[in-house]
Design a protein around this motif. Structure first.
Motif, PDB file in Angstrom:
ATOM      1  N   GLY A   1       0.817  -1.212   0.000  1.00  0.00           N
ATOM      2  CA  GLY A   1       0.000   0.000   0.000  1.00  0.00           C
ATOM      3  C   GLY A   1       0.848   1.258   0.000  1.00  0.00           C
ATOM      4  N   LEU A   2       1.934   1.249   0.752  1.00  0.00           N
ATOM      5  CA  LEU A   2       2.837   2.398   0.806  1.00  0.00           C
ATOM      6  C   LEU A   2       3.490   2.628  -0.549  1.00  0.00           C
ATOM      7  N   GLU A   3       3.928   1.577  -1.191  1.00  0.00           N
ATOM      8  CA  GLU A   3       4.563   1.706  -2.502  1.00  0.00           C
ATOM      9  C   GLU A   3       3.577   2.271  -3.525  1.00  0.00           C
ATOM     10  N   TRP A   4       2.342   1.809  -3.487  1.00  0.00           N
ATOM     11  CA  TRP A   4       1.308   2.304  -4.398  1.00  0.00           C
ATOM     12  C   TRP A   4       1.081   3.795  -4.179  1.00  0.00           C
ATOM     13  N   SER A   5       0.969   4.207  -2.915  1.00  0.00           N
ATOM     14  CA  SER A   5       0.763   5.618  -2.607  1.00  0.00           C
ATOM     15  C   SER A   5       1.964   6.465  -3.022  1.00  0.00           C
ATOM     16  N   LEU A   6       3.157   5.945  -2.814  1.00  0.00           N
ATOM     17  CA  LEU A   6       4.362   6.667  -3.217  1.00  0.00           C
ATOM     18  C   LEU A   6       4.340   6.929  -4.719  1.00  0.00           C
ATOM     19  N   GLN A   7       4.000   5.930  -5.499  1.00  0.00           N
ATOM     20  CA  GLN A   7       3.950   6.087  -6.951  1.00  0.00           C
ATOM     21  C   GLN A   7       2.946   7.159  -7.362  1.00  0.00           C
ATOM     22  N   ARG A   8       1.842   7.257  -6.647  1.00  0.00           N
ATOM     23  CA  ARG A   8       0.811   8.253  -6.959  1.00  0.00           C
ATOM     24  C   ARG A   8       1.249   9.670  -6.607  1.00  0.00           C
TER      25      ARG A   8
ATOM     26  N   GLN B   1       4.700  10.800  -6.399  1.00  0.00           N
ATOM     27  CA  GLN B   1       6.025  11.217  -6.874  1.00  0.00           C
ATOM     28  C   GLN B   1       5.983  12.290  -7.960  1.00  0.00           C
ATOM     29  N   SER B   2       4.958  12.315  -8.762  1.00  0.00           N
ATOM     30  CA  SER B   2       4.899  13.288  -9.851  1.00  0.00           C
ATOM     31  C   SER B   2       4.198  14.592  -9.441  1.00  0.00           C
ATOM     32  N   LEU B   3       3.690  14.651  -8.220  1.00  0.00           N
ATOM     33  CA  LEU B   3       2.968  15.840  -7.770  1.00  0.00           C
ATOM     34  C   LEU B   3       3.936  16.932  -7.320  1.00  0.00           C
ATOM     35  N   THR B   4       3.522  18.175  -7.495  1.00  0.00           N
ATOM     36  CA  THR B   4       4.290  19.324  -7.023  1.00  0.00           C
ATOM     37  C   THR B   4       3.770  19.689  -5.636  1.00  0.00           C
ATOM     38  N   ILE B   5       4.569  19.484  -4.633  1.00  0.00           N
ATOM     39  CA  ILE B   5       4.146  19.631  -3.243  1.00  0.00           C
ATOM     40  C   ILE B   5       3.631  21.033  -2.932  1.00  0.00           C
ATOM     41  N   ASP B   6       4.262  22.038  -3.482  1.00  0.00           N
ATOM     42  CA  ASP B   6       3.872  23.412  -3.163  1.00  0.00           C
ATOM     43  C   ASP B   6       2.627  23.881  -3.923  1.00  0.00           C
ATOM     44  N   ALA B   7       2.082  23.054  -4.785  1.00  0.00           N
ATOM     45  CA  ALA B   7       0.907  23.439  -5.569  1.00  0.00           C
ATOM     46  C   ALA B   7      -0.109  22.295  -5.618  1.00  0.00           C
ATOM     47  N   LEU B   8      -0.425  21.743  -4.462  1.00  0.00           N
ATOM     48  CA  LEU B   8      -1.361  20.618  -4.427  1.00  0.00           C
ATOM     49  C   LEU B   8      -2.799  21.093  -4.489  1.00  0.00           C
ATOM     50  N   ASP B   9      -3.591  20.419  -5.316  1.00  0.00           N
ATOM     51  CA  ASP B   9      -5.027  20.649  -5.296  1.00  0.00           C
ATOM     52  C   ASP B   9      -5.628  19.670  -4.281  1.00  0.00           C
ATOM     53  N   ALA B  10      -6.943  19.647  -4.181  1.00  0.00           N
ATOM     54  CA  ALA B  10      -7.600  18.787  -3.183  1.00  0.00           C
ATOM     55  C   ALA B  10      -7.263  17.314  -3.407  1.00  0.00           C
ATOM     56  N   GLU B  11      -7.202  16.903  -4.657  1.00  0.00           N
ATOM     57  CA  GLU B  11      -6.870  15.502  -4.952  1.00  0.00           C
ATOM     58  C   GLU B  11      -5.429  15.180  -4.548  1.00  0.00           C
ATOM     59  N   GLY B  12      -4.520  16.103  -4.829  1.00  0.00           N
ATOM     60  CA  GLY B  12      -3.124  15.912  -4.440  1.00  0.00           C
ATOM     61  C   GLY B  12      -2.961  15.864  -2.932  1.00  0.00           C
ATOM     62  N   GLU B  13      -3.679  16.729  -2.235  1.00  0.00           N
ATOM     63  CA  GLU B  13      -3.632  16.721  -0.766  1.00  0.00           C
ATOM     64  C   GLU B  13      -4.121  15.388  -0.221  1.00  0.00           C
ATOM     65  N   GLU B  14      -5.176  14.868  -0.841  1.00  0.00           N
ATOM     66  CA  GLU B  14      -5.713  13.580  -0.403  1.00  0.00           C
ATOM     67  C   GLU B  14      -4.704  12.450  -0.655  1.00  0.00           C
ATOM     68  N   LYS B  15      -4.028  12.509  -1.777  1.00  0.00           N
ATOM     69  CA  LYS B  15      -3.016  11.488  -2.078  1.00  0.00           C
ATOM     70  C   LYS B  15      -1.882  11.541  -1.057  1.00  0.00           C
ATOM     71  N   PHE B  16      -1.446  12.761  -0.713  1.00  0.00           N
ATOM     72  CA  PHE B  16      -0.381  12.884   0.277  1.00  0.00           C
ATOM     73  C   PHE B  16      -0.863  12.503   1.673  1.00  0.00           C
ATOM     74  N   GLU B  17      -2.103  12.776   1.971  1.00  0.00           N
ATOM     75  CA  GLU B  17      -2.671  12.358   3.261  1.00  0.00           C
ATOM     76  C   GLU B  17      -2.602  10.838   3.386  1.00  0.00           C
ATOM     77  N   THR B  18      -2.953  10.160   2.308  1.00  0.00           N
ATOM     78  CA  THR B  18      -2.885   8.700   2.298  1.00  0.00           C
ATOM     79  C   THR B  18      -1.439   8.230   2.419  1.00  0.00           C
ATOM     80  N   LEU B  19      -0.546   8.858   1.673  1.00  0.00           N
ATOM     81  CA  LEU B  19       0.862   8.471   1.730  1.00  0.00           C
ATOM     82  C   LEU B  19       1.421   8.649   3.143  1.00  0.00           C
TER      83      LEU B  19
END
Length: 147
Positions: free
Chosen positions: A22-29, A31-49
């Motif tokens: 599960g951690l590896e799957w979340s990491l893959q989701r 890695q391509s995101l820009t941390i300083d410009a997360l939208d709601a979906e990106g925030e949710e992905k990082f919350e899961t990670l």
């Protein structure tokens, strides 16, 4: 090894492998995101990670490393003692990194400021690979000690 210890070991190894997947799957989701410009979906992905990162670190440090010590007839000691022994056994490369992982895990649960969360996300991205190499090493160590 008693039957109860063997069953506990198998259960915890399964839990470790599932958490790693599960951690590896979340990491893959993430890695391509820009941390300083997360939208709601990106925030949710990082919350899961970050939640999976915290869970994996707990499984390793609080359960697996402790059980390996018990199987090796080591005295319990502190978390730092456990991490240091794990490094000596070759299950991790750096005790210092795992102390940082433990501290980061604690920060994840208590941080709410956006700037601090961005730093946590960066650290989780950097340190997750260190957690993900552990299951194979631990499995190899356990398999070798069984023979």
């Amino acid at each position: 090894m008693t039957k109860d210890k063997r069953q506990l070991l198998e259960k915890q190894l399964q839990q470790m492998h599932k958490a790693a997947s599960g951690l590896e799957w979340s990491l893959q989701r993430c890695q391509s995101l820009t941390i300083d410009a997360l939208d709601a979906e990106g925030e949710e992905k990082f919350e899961t990670l970050t939640a999976r990162f915290a869970r994996m670190s707990d499984i390793l440090i609080q359960k697996i490393f402790r059980l390996v010590d018990e199987l090796d007839l080591e005295s319990p000691g502190t978390v730092r003692d456990r991490i240091n022994r794990t490094e000596k056994k070759g299950l991790i490369d750096s005790a210092r990194d795992f102390i940082v992982i433990r501290e980061l895990r604690n920060a994840i649960a208590h941080e709410y400021e956006e700037e601090a969360l961005a730093n946590i996300h960066r650290e989780v991205l950097r340190l997750t690979p260190l957690l993900l190499i552990c299951p194979a090493r631990i499995q190899h160590y356990i398999d070798r000690s069984r023979t």
